[in-house]
Design an enzyme around this catalytic site. Structure first.
Site, PDB file in Angstrom:
ATOM      1  N   HIS A   1       0.839  -1.221   0.000  1.00  0.00           N
ATOM      2  CA  HIS A   1       0.000   0.000   0.000  1.00  0.00           C
ATOM      3  C   HIS A   1       0.867   1.261   0.000  1.00  0.00           C
ATOM      4  O   HIS A   1       0.432   2.299   0.477  1.00  0.00           O
ATOM      5  CB  HIS A   1      -0.941   0.035   1.215  1.00  0.00           C
ATOM      6  CG  HIS A   1      -1.642  -1.262   1.477  1.00  0.00           C
ATOM      7  ND1 HIS A   1      -2.866  -1.577   0.924  1.00  0.00           N
ATOM      8  CD2 HIS A   1      -1.269  -2.349   2.201  1.00  0.00           C
ATOM      9  CE1 HIS A   1      -3.227  -2.784   1.320  1.00  0.00           C
ATOM     10  NE2 HIS A   1      -2.268  -3.289   2.090  1.00  0.00           N
TER      11      HIS A   1
ATOM     12  N   SER B   1      13.969  21.544 -16.457  1.00  0.00           N
ATOM     13  CA  SER B   1      12.732  22.289 -16.679  1.00  0.00           C
ATOM     14  C   SER B   1      13.078  23.594 -17.372  1.00  0.00           C
ATOM     15  O   SER B   1      14.160  24.145 -17.172  1.00  0.00           O
ATOM     16  CB  SER B   1      12.073  22.560 -15.327  1.00  0.00           C
ATOM     17  OG  SER B   1      11.260  23.709 -15.411  1.00  0.00           O
TER      18      SER B   1
ATOM     19  N   LYS C   1      15.128  21.898 -11.187  1.00  0.00           N
ATOM     20  CA  LYS C   1      14.518  20.606 -11.518  1.00  0.00           C
ATOM     21  C   LYS C   1      15.448  19.636 -12.238  1.00  0.00           C
ATOM     22  O   LYS C   1      16.242  20.020 -13.079  1.00  0.00           O
ATOM     23  CB  LYS C   1      13.270  20.813 -12.402  1.00  0.00           C
ATOM     24  CG  LYS C   1      12.097  21.439 -11.686  1.00  0.00           C
ATOM     25  CD  LYS C   1      11.541  20.591 -10.543  1.00  0.00           C
ATOM     26  CE  LYS C   1      10.712  19.438 -11.036  1.00  0.00           C
ATOM     27  NZ  LYS C   1       9.414  19.853 -11.567  1.00  0.00           N
TER      28      LYS C   1
ATOM     29  N   GLU D   1       9.145   8.350 -17.049  1.00  0.00           N
ATOM     30  CA  GLU D   1       7.766   8.780 -17.284  1.00  0.00           C
ATOM     31  C   GLU D   1       7.313   8.435 -18.694  1.00  0.00           C
ATOM     32  O   GLU D   1       6.173   8.026 -18.906  1.00  0.00           O
ATOM     33  CB  GLU D   1       7.645  10.290 -17.042  1.00  0.00           C
ATOM     34  CG  GLU D   1       7.766  10.650 -15.565  1.00  0.00           C
ATOM     35  CD  GLU D   1       7.861  12.153 -15.350  1.00  0.00           C
ATOM     36  OE1 GLU D   1       7.111  12.905 -15.980  1.00  0.00           O
ATOM     37  OE2 GLU D   1       8.719  12.574 -14.540  1.00  0.00           O
TER      38      GLU D   1
END
Ligand code: ARG
Length: 460
Positions: A155, A276, A282, A289
Site C-alpha cells: 500500500h 525544466s 529541476k 515517465e
C-alpha cells in the site's frame, strides 16, 4: 496499371488508392517478402511447376531488387498498393514475361501471412536480446546491493525490511517471464502458411514443407482457411509486449518515486534526466515517465488488433491489413524503450544512506518483534496485539522499537529480554528471512545464481 486490372473497366479513384494502399507502412516487409518469394520460386522450379531456368532468372532478379532497396535505390509508389505487388511489378519491369510466373500457386493472402510471421520471428529475437540485457543490468545492480537495507512496501506504506538486491531480483524475475513468453509466442508462430493460397490451397503440386524448411520454419500451418486468416500470433505478441511494458511501467513508477526528494533513494545520471524550462532546480525522470506513458500506447495497439479481428468471418478480409501498424508501433516502442531504460538503470546512483534511514522509521521490524515473542512461547495473535500496543506507545512518545528501553518493553510483556534488540535489528530481520525467495543475503544469492544460469542458457 494495377496487376489485378483485368476485370475492371475503370481505374480506381485516387481517394480509393489512398485508403486502400498499405505500401506506406508495409514497405518495411520488403526483406521478408523477397525472401519468401525466393523460397517459393525455388520450389516452383524444383517441382517442375515452372522451369529451373525461369526460377533461377526470377531468383537473381529478386536478389538484385533486394540489394537496390537496401541501397535506397528503389522507391515505392501508391500505384502498386502494397509491398507484394510493388516487388512483383518491379520484377516484371526488370525481366519481362518470366517475372509474371512468380505468383503461380500463391496469393497475396498467404504471402502477407508469411511475411508478417517472418518479420515477427526476427523482431522477437531482437527484443528478447534487449530484455536479456536488461535482466543482466538488474543482476549487476543486485550484485552491488545485497546488503543495502531498504523498506519494502505494501500500500506504499513501509512494511518490512528488505535489500535493494532483493528488489532488483523481483524485477529480474518479471522480465525472465517476459523472455519465456516471447519464446513461447515464437514457438507457436513458427509455422509457414505459404501454400494456403487465397484460402483453399492450390491445385498445383507444390511442396509446402520444402518452402517452410528453406525459410527456417519448424512446421507448416494445418488448414488453409486458418492459414490465411489467423492473426493469433500477432495478438499473442502484442499481449506479451503489453505485459512487458506493464513491468517496465511498474519499475518506472518506482524510479520516479525513488528519485523524488521525498524518497531520495536513487539519483539518475545527468545523461538520463531532463531539466525544466522555468524551474532551475529541476531534474526530472522523463525517461521513466515516457516509458510509463508509452505503455498505454502498446496496450492501445493490442486493443486495436483484437478489435480488428473481432467477428471477422473466414477467410481473408481487408480489415486485416490493419494488423500491421499496431504491430510495428508496439515493436518500435518496445525497442526504443528497452535500451534507454537499461542504460538509465545501469547509470543510476543508489543512495544507501537514505534507504537505510527510511528503513529505520516506520516500524518495519514490528513483525519481527512479534515473531520474537512467538519464539518465547506466545501465540502469534497475542504477540501481534502486544506489539501493536508497543507501536502505538512509541508513536505517542516519539520513540522507535530500537530506542525503547527494556523496562518499557517489559511493561507490555514480561517475556521481553535484552536479546530483543538483536532480534529487531534490521540486519537480523533480513538475514533471518532465509526462506527460498526471501531477502537474506544467502537467499538473494541463490536467486541471483538462478538468474545467472538463466542468462547463460539464453545467451549461449
Ligand atoms: N496489403 C494486404 C494486407 O496487408 C495484402 C493482402 C491483400 N489481399 C487481398 N486479397 N486484397 O493485408
Amino acid at each position: 496499371m494495377k496487376l489485378w486490372s483485368g476485370r475492371f473497366e475503370k481505374n480506381t479513384d485516387a481517394l480509393v488508392d489512398e485508403l486502400n494502399a498499405s505500401i506506406t507502412f508495409d514497405s518495411r516487409l520488403f526483406r521478408e517478402d523477397i525472401m519468401g518469394s525466393i523460397a517459393h520460386v525455388a520450389m516452383l522450379g524444383e517441382t517442375g511447376i515452372i522451369s529451373v531456368k525461369e526460377a533461377e532468372k526470377i531468383k537473381a532478379a529478386l536478389y538484385d531488387i533486394l540489394h537496390d532497396i537496401e541501397d535506397g535505390k528503389l522507391a515505392f509508389t501508391l500505384e502498386n498498393e502494397d509491398i507484394h505487388m510493388s516487388i512483383e511489378a518491379e520484377l516484371t519491369r526488370r525481366i519481362g514475361e518470366t517475372g509474371k510466373r512468380l505468383h503461380t500457386a500463391r496469393s497475396r493472402n498467404d504471402q502477407v501471412a508469411l511475411d508478417i510471421r517472418l518479420y515477427l520471428k526476427r523482431e522477437i529475437m531482437e527484443m528478447r536480446e534487449l530484455i536479456l540485457t536488461l535482466i543482466a543490468a538488474l543482476h549487476k545492480k543486485a550484485e552491488a546491493h545485497t546488503q543495502t537495507v531498504m523498506p519494502a512496501y505494501t500500500h506504499l506504506q513501509r512494511a518490512q525490511p528488505t535489500t535493494f538486491a532483493h528488489y532488483m531480483m523481483a524485477y529480474a524475475n518479471m522480465f525472465r517471464r517476459d523472455v519465456l513468453r516471447l519464446e513461447d509466442c515464437l514457438e507457436r508462430m513458427d509455422e509457414s502458411p505459404l501454400g494456403s493460397g487465397a484460402l483453399t490451397g492450390t491445385t498445383y503440386p507444390i511442396d509446402r514443407e520444402m518452402v517452410a524448411r528453406a525459410l527456417g520454419f519448424k512446421r507448416i500451418t494445418q488448414n488453409s482457411l486458418d492459414g490465411v486468416s489467423d492473426r493469433d500470433f500477432a495478438i499473442e505478441l502484442l499481449s506479451d509486449l503489453s505485459i512487458l511494458m506493464m513491468h517496465l511501467s511498474r519499475l518506472s513508477e518506482e524510479i520516479i518515486l525513488w528519485c523524488s526528494w521525498e524518497f531520495g533513494f536513487i539519483e539518475l545520471d545527468d545523461a538520463f534526466s531532463t531539466g525544466s524550462s522555468i524551474m532551475p532546480q529541476k531534474k526530472n525522470p522523463d525517461i521513466a515517465e515516457l516509458v510509463r506513458g508509452k505503455t498505454g500506447r502498446v496496450y492501445g495497439d493490442l486493443m486495436a488488433l483484437l478489435t480488428v479481428m473481432k467477428g471477422l468471418p473466414l477467410a481473408y478480409n481487408k480489415d486485416m491489413q490493419e494488423d500491421k501498424e499496431p504491430l510495428f508501433d508496439a515493436i518500435d516502442t518496445v525497442k526504443k524503450c528497452l535500451p534507454v531504460f537499461t542504460a538509465m538503470l545501469d547509470t543510476m546512483t543508489v543512495r544507501k544512506d537514505s534507504m537505510r534511514k527510511a528503513a529505520s522509521r516506520g516500524f518495519i521490524n514490528a513483525t519481527d518483534c512479534a515473531d520474537y515473542l512467538v519464539k518465547k512461547g506466545l501465540a502469534f495473535r497475542d504477540a501481534y496485539t502486544i506489539v501493536g500496543k508497543i507501536v502505538n506507545y512509541c508513536i505517542s512518545s516519539g520513540k522507535t522499537l530500537e530506542t525503547l528501553g527494556l523496562d518499557e518493553y517489559r511493561s507490555f510483556s514480561p517475556v521481553f529480554e535484552a536479546d530483543v534488540f538483536e532480534a529487531i535489528d534490521l540486519k537480523t530481520c533480513i538475514n533471518s528471512r532465509s526462506v527460498p525467495g526471501g531477502p537474506s543475503v544467502e537467499s538473494v544469492r541463490a536467486q541471483m545464481n538462478y538468474i545467472d544460469g538463466f542468462l547463460k542458457e539464453k545467451t549461449k
